[in-house]
Design a protein around this motif. Structure first.
Motif, PDB file in Angstrom:
ATOM      1  N   LEU A  29       0.813  -1.214   0.000  1.00  0.00           N
ATOM      2  CA  LEU A  29       0.000   0.000   0.000  1.00  0.00           C
ATOM      3  C   LEU A  29       0.848   1.265   0.000  1.00  0.00           C
ATOM      4  O   LEU A  29       0.519   2.238  -0.683  1.00  0.00           O
ATOM      5  CB  LEU A  29      -0.930  -0.007   1.214  1.00  0.00           C
ATOM      6  CG  LEU A  29      -2.015   1.041   1.242  1.00  0.00           C
ATOM      7  CD1 LEU A  29      -2.953   0.893   0.060  1.00  0.00           C
ATOM      8  CD2 LEU A  29      -2.791   0.939   2.538  1.00  0.00           C
ATOM      9  N   GLU A  30       1.950   1.255   0.722  1.00  0.00           N
ATOM     10  CA  GLU A  30       2.760   2.480   0.832  1.00  0.00           C
ATOM     11  C   GLU A  30       3.486   2.819  -0.460  1.00  0.00           C
ATOM     12  O   GLU A  30       3.925   3.944  -0.648  1.00  0.00           O
ATOM     13  CB  GLU A  30       3.746   2.386   1.995  1.00  0.00           C
ATOM     14  CG  GLU A  30       4.957   1.522   1.735  1.00  0.00           C
ATOM     15  CD  GLU A  30       5.969   1.562   2.864  1.00  0.00           C
ATOM     16  OE1 GLU A  30       6.057   2.564   3.582  1.00  0.00           O
ATOM     17  OE2 GLU A  30       6.663   0.545   3.039  1.00  0.00           O
ATOM     18  N   ASP A  31       3.589   1.862  -1.381  1.00  0.00           N
ATOM     19  CA  ASP A  31       4.164   2.143  -2.699  1.00  0.00           C
ATOM     20  C   ASP A  31       3.071   2.813  -3.530  1.00  0.00           C
ATOM     21  O   ASP A  31       2.335   2.167  -4.277  1.00  0.00           O
ATOM     22  CB  ASP A  31       4.668   0.871  -3.358  1.00  0.00           C
ATOM     23  CG  ASP A  31       5.362   1.137  -4.685  1.00  0.00           C
ATOM     24  OD1 ASP A  31       5.380   2.302  -5.135  1.00  0.00           O
ATOM     25  OD2 ASP A  31       5.868   0.166  -5.279  1.00  0.00           O
ATOM     26  N   PHE A  32       2.978   4.112  -3.402  1.00  0.00           N
ATOM     27  CA  PHE A  32       1.902   4.925  -3.967  1.00  0.00           C
ATOM     28  C   PHE A  32       1.815   4.823  -5.489  1.00  0.00           C
ATOM     29  O   PHE A  32       0.769   5.074  -6.070  1.00  0.00           O
ATOM     30  CB  PHE A  32       2.126   6.376  -3.529  1.00  0.00           C
ATOM     31  CG  PHE A  32       0.995   7.321  -3.792  1.00  0.00           C
ATOM     32  CD1 PHE A  32      -0.252   7.127  -3.219  1.00  0.00           C
ATOM     33  CD2 PHE A  32       1.188   8.437  -4.598  1.00  0.00           C
ATOM     34  CE1 PHE A  32      -1.298   8.014  -3.451  1.00  0.00           C
ATOM     35  CE2 PHE A  32       0.159   9.335  -4.834  1.00  0.00           C
ATOM     36  CZ  PHE A  32      -1.089   9.114  -4.256  1.00  0.00           C
ATOM     37  N   CYS A  33       2.891   4.416  -6.128  1.00  0.00           N
ATOM     38  CA  CYS A  33       2.907   4.349  -7.590  1.00  0.00           C
ATOM     39  C   CYS A  33       2.765   2.923  -8.125  1.00  0.00           C
ATOM     40  O   CYS A  33       3.082   2.649  -9.285  1.00  0.00           O
ATOM     41  CB  CYS A  33       4.184   4.993  -8.125  1.00  0.00           C
ATOM     42  SG  CYS A  33       4.282   6.757  -7.750  1.00  0.00           S
TER      43      CYS A  33
END
Length: 164
Positions: A29-33
């Motif tokens: 989730l924290e990998d926004f891209c």
């Protein structure tokens, strides 16, 4: 007589993931891209500017329709730029804002949170939004789309983590 201001739309969807904990889901989730890996309706998602994992990062997301022979409004590629406003790895939460887009969105702030589910071995994704009304959509249309999107995202993340 002054025009009456329309109320903001506010909504929330939740999805449960079984067999995986929030700390396992957070790196996805924290990998926004990387949302094109998880959201079934997004074909491309990549960084446009900013620093990976930091507020201010802007991503480009697009979805190409399945039926490109259709000349209707629904056949055009839908795209938007979204800016990461805040990210908190301790609370496992991110907040983003829709910037330029071709979908009629004037103002949209989304918040995605991960919560452990202590009753079962699993976790829950909560996706909420605050937006101006969107031309051509009802509140129910936007809420249904968000729920559909989140359910697909949760299934894809759950599947990916259980394969590892």
């Amino acid at each position: 007589m002054a025009a009456q201001e329309q109320a903001k739309w506010e909504g929330k969807a939740t999805a449960k993931l079984k067999g995986v904990r929030a700390e396992q889901v957070w790196p996805l989730l924290e990998d926004f891209c990387s949302f094109d890996k998880w959201i079934p309706t997004i074909d491309t998602c990549h960084q446009v500017e900013g620093v990976k994992g930091q507020p201010g990062l802007v991503r480009y997301c697009a979805s190409t329709p399945l039926n490109t022979d259709d000349e209707s409004k629904n056949s055009m590629t839908k795209w938007c730029h979204e800016k990461l406003i805040a990210i908190d790895p301790i609370l496992r939460c991110l907040i983003y804002e829709v910037l330029e887009n071709n979908m009629g969105i004037k103002s949209y702030i989304g918040t995605i949170k991960l919560l452990d589910d202590d009753d079962t071995f699993g976790c829950q994704i909560e996706w909420s939004f605050l937006a101006d009304p969107v031309d051509g959509l009802s509140f129910q249309d936007l809420s249904s789309y968000l729920n559909f999107t989140l359910q697909g995202m949760a299934e894809n993340m759950e599947r990916a983590l259980q394969i590892k």
